[in-house]
Design an enzyme around this catalytic site. Structure first.
Site, PDB file in Angstrom:
ATOM      1  CD  GLU A 116       5.380   1.137   7.527  1.00  0.00           C
ATOM      2  OE1 GLU A 116       5.364   1.268   6.309  1.00  0.00           O
ATOM      3  OE2 GLU A 116       4.671   0.299   8.124  1.00  0.00           O
ATOM      4  CD  GLU A 136       6.580  -3.860   7.489  1.00  0.00           C
ATOM      5  OE1 GLU A 136       6.028  -2.938   8.078  1.00  0.00           O
ATOM      6  OE2 GLU A 136       7.824  -3.938   7.374  1.00  0.00           O
TER       7      GLU A 136
END
Length: 722
Positions: A116, A136
């Site tokens: 990210e 995640e």
């Protein structure tokens, strides 16, 4: 003490190199993220800085957000930054919106928060072998630093959803094909190339792109709607008990419909909700429990180094032996497979060959690699070639005298340092080695079938096994990509012993009036890969009965003796292999209920003098789950109290990896604690009054319930609380 930091180093060319430092994988703790913001602000304010390169120390970009911080976030013990601080203030309004371009130089791994951060930069360079992904969802959450918004804009909605929903990373080469990275560079050239790329952006020779506002990879609204619909249908089919994959799709959709900035806020709110969910707490517990199995007090804290295992021998080329041999050669161990005659040996070698060929068919292995791997395997009919092996794993049938003879022979032929391991699933190891003088090097290496696929390895120590041998086997376990759990020596060890009441409870319910197919349905709905009756069919009645006999002999006061399976065996039913068990099987192994089974149940009832209990004939799914699993919890408590397992978390991992207990429920003990020791004790006590000793709560469970203590807290700790 700060947990990690970043450094900034400005070169004569005007490029600031910001390096993430937080060994071993440069995870993004809050300290690292605050430091990243400071380094960025400094680079943006300095006149001698024209452009920025972000990289990670020691060949790893970043493994993602620091998972150990989750506990603090969940309990509120850690001060979190203000809402949206990381995804909006730092990554969007500072990094991405900067007046100076930045390039992510990715080596090793860029996972979760690491990717990210990289996606917020204006370009990404990667080494061909680096791993990039957003895993995640494995932890019950969604990407929380803008990943749900930027990934679809870089690789398209379909691929982004696939990467997030499966948690599977891609290699640098694929990331380049997808457009996730802009160029592939060798590790030695990485930072130099990234500096040049950044300066090219300043000079206008390369595009300067804010990923958040890219639209060329986005599908039309109509197509996007179809992709989301398809994604949701798949999730509901494959993971009906899980909410977070659906939330992930909602958040991606929100960004497509309402714009990326609205998507970032929706992502933040959803993340905050999910991180506090039971699913997230369970999966984070499993994450750490899995990494904690290799810490064994009194063994791994003695400073012992694992000895090199150069060559392994496997005795027995049946399903288990050939599976174990496959697992070993796949990790580059030279293996000797021994059988008693030419025919059995050839069959064993062929099984290994078939296991490897199926990997080639699935594209997991090249033909060249297959030949190299298979050449590590040699067959033998005697012990002559055992004179230089470092470890032997015996995987013959469960017969005490045969195993005793084998171990006596091994002691004669193998070198004195050789580890003597048995893959027995139920027989006491002291019995196995009783005719040898080598008790310190005898150990259990209990694999689960199919051995080259199932992830668990039970390492069984006796009170005479030397710590060195345990350390050696832990190392081999890690190298063959298994999760090793060290357990003590008893009937059934940890997994089989914990779960012996599972099928027995189901048989008790059936004989007292519960529909067997409803039991399987309820247990599958709870999250098990299959119900107890489908499992007995798969394993085969022969194995089931042999294992049950061990428990009837050793724990007579708490076993439920049912005649259903022996009666079915008399009629030549043996499970899936005979196409008839509790279910009927077609050519494709598809199971369907068999109305004939009723007659065996009725006959078993009349032999045992049991009458149908109207209450059990109308059991709710919740009651079926509890009556099947609470006896398992009860036995797990005994295993823990007797010190067979070092810690409760090891039993959680054993139940998830050995029996398919749903990981999103945290494992058998963690799940039990979510319901409370008092509740479980009360229910078992109530059932034991009606159905007898099978349900009787053990002393450990009674003590914990009386004290209101969790079942998982260490044995000594709980005593001090009482």
């Amino acid at each position: 003490m700060a947990k990690g930091t970043t450094t900034i180093d400005v070169g004569a060319d005007g490029v600031a190199i910001i390096t993430i430092i937080n060994p071993p994988v440069n995870s993004l703790s809050f300290d690292v993220l605050y430091s990243l913001k400071e380094s960025y602000d400094q680079a943006l304010h300095r006149d001698d800085v024209k452009a920025i390169v972000v990289t990670g120390a020691k060949g790893k970009f970043s493994g993602g957000f620091d998972i150990s911080a989750f506990g603090g976030v969940q309990t509120g013990k850690v001060d979190q930054p203000k809402p949206g601080y990381i995804s909006v203030d730092v990554l969007t309004d500072t990094v991405e919106a900067a007046r100076k371009p930045s390039v992510a130089a990715i080596d090793g791994l860029a996972l979760g928060g690491g990717l990210e951060v990289a996606m917020a930069c204006h370009a990404r360079l990667s080494t061909p072998t680096a791993q990039l992904g957003l895993p995640e969802l494995q932890l019950g959450i969604i990407p929380g630093f803008g990943g749900t918004q930027r990934l679809p804009r870089l690789v398209g909605i379909s691929k982004a959803l696939e990467m997030m929903l499966t948690s599977k990373p891609v290699k640098g080469t694929e990331a380049h094909d997808l457009g996730l990275v802009d160029s592939l560079v060798s590790p030695t050239e990485l930072v130099t190339s990234a500096r040049r790329w950044a300066l090219d952006m300043v000079e206008g020779r390369r595009p300067w792109v804010a990923s958040l506002y890219k639209t060329d990879k986005l599908d039309s609204f109509g197509e996007a709607r179809e992709i989301f619909k398809f994604g949701r249908a798949q999730v509901r089919r494959q993971a009906p008990n899980l909410q977070h994959p659906l939330v992930c799709i909602d958040v991606v959709e929100a960004g497509i419909i309402s714009g990326p900035r609205a998507g970032l806020w929706k992502e933040f709110e959803s993340f905050q909700e999910l991180v506090r969910s039971d699913t997230c707490k369970s999966l984070v517990h499993i994450f750490f429990a899995q990494r904690g199995t290799t810490k064994v007090p009194g063994v791994t804290d003695l400073g012992l180094k694992p000895r090199r295992v150069n060559k392994v021998a496997v005795l027995g080329g049946g399903l288990m032996g050939s599976g174990i041999a496959t697992a070993l050669v796949l990790s580059n161990y030279p293996v000797i497979l021994k059988e008693i005659n030419e025919k059995f040996l050839q069959a064993g070698l062929d099984r290994v060959k078939a296991n490897l060929q199926s990997r080639v068919k699935k594209g997991k292995m090249t033909q060249e690699n297959f030949e190299k791997t298979f050449s590590l395997l040699k067959g033998a009919l005697d012990y002559e070639s055992f004179r230089d092996v470092d470890m032997v794993i015996e995987a013959v049938i469960e017969n005490v005298s045969l195993k005793q003879q084998i171990f006596a022979d091994l002691e004669k032929y193998c070198p004195p340092h050789c580890i003597l391991a048995s893959n027995t699933s139920t027989i006491d190891l002291n019995l196995v080695g009783s005719k040898t003088r080598s008790h310190d090097r005898i150990i259990g290496a209990h694999f689960f079938s199919p051995a080259h696929i199932m992830p668990l390895l039970e390492i069984v120590r006796t009170n005479k096994t030397s710590p060195q041998v345990i350390v050696d086997l832990l190392d081999v376990g890690k190298k063959i990509r298994k999760t090793p759990v060290v357990v003590g020596n008893c009937t059934g060890f940890a997994v089989n012993r914990m779960f012996f009441p599972y099928t027995q409870a189901a048989l008790l319910l059936v004989e007292h009036g519960t529909d067997l197919y409803l039991i399987d349905k309820a247990i599958t709905k709870f999250g098990m890969p299959m119900g107890p009756f489908r499992l007995v069919d798969l394993v085969g009645f022969g194995v089931g009965v042999a294992t049950a006999m061990q428990f009837i002999e050793n724990f007579p006061e708490r076993t439920y003796k049912s005649m259903v399976i022996p009666l079915m065996q008399e009629d030549k039913r043996a499970g899936e292999t005979t196409r008839k068990g509790f279910y009927l099987y077609d050519d494709k192994r598809k199971a369907r209920p068999d109305p004939e089974v009723k007659k065996y149940i009725e006959k078993a009832r009349s032999i045992s003098g049991i009458t149908v209990d109207p209450k059990l004939a109308k059991l709710s799914e919740k009651d079926i789950v509890e009556m099947t699993f609470f006896p398992v919890v009860n036995e797990a408590c005994r295993v823990f109290a007797e010190g067979i397992a070092v810690k409760a978390a090891d039993l959680d991992i054993s139940s998830v990896m050995g029996m398919g207990f749903p990981p999103y429920r945290g494992g058998i003990m963690f799940w039990a604690d979510s319901l409370g020791s008092k509740y479980i004790y009360t229910r078992l006590e109530e059932w034991s009054r009606t159905f007898g000793g099978f349900f009787k709560p053990c002393a450990f469970l009674a003590e914990r319930a009386a004290a209101g203590a969790p079942l998982s807290s260490p044995v000594e700790q709980a005593k001090s609380r009482m």
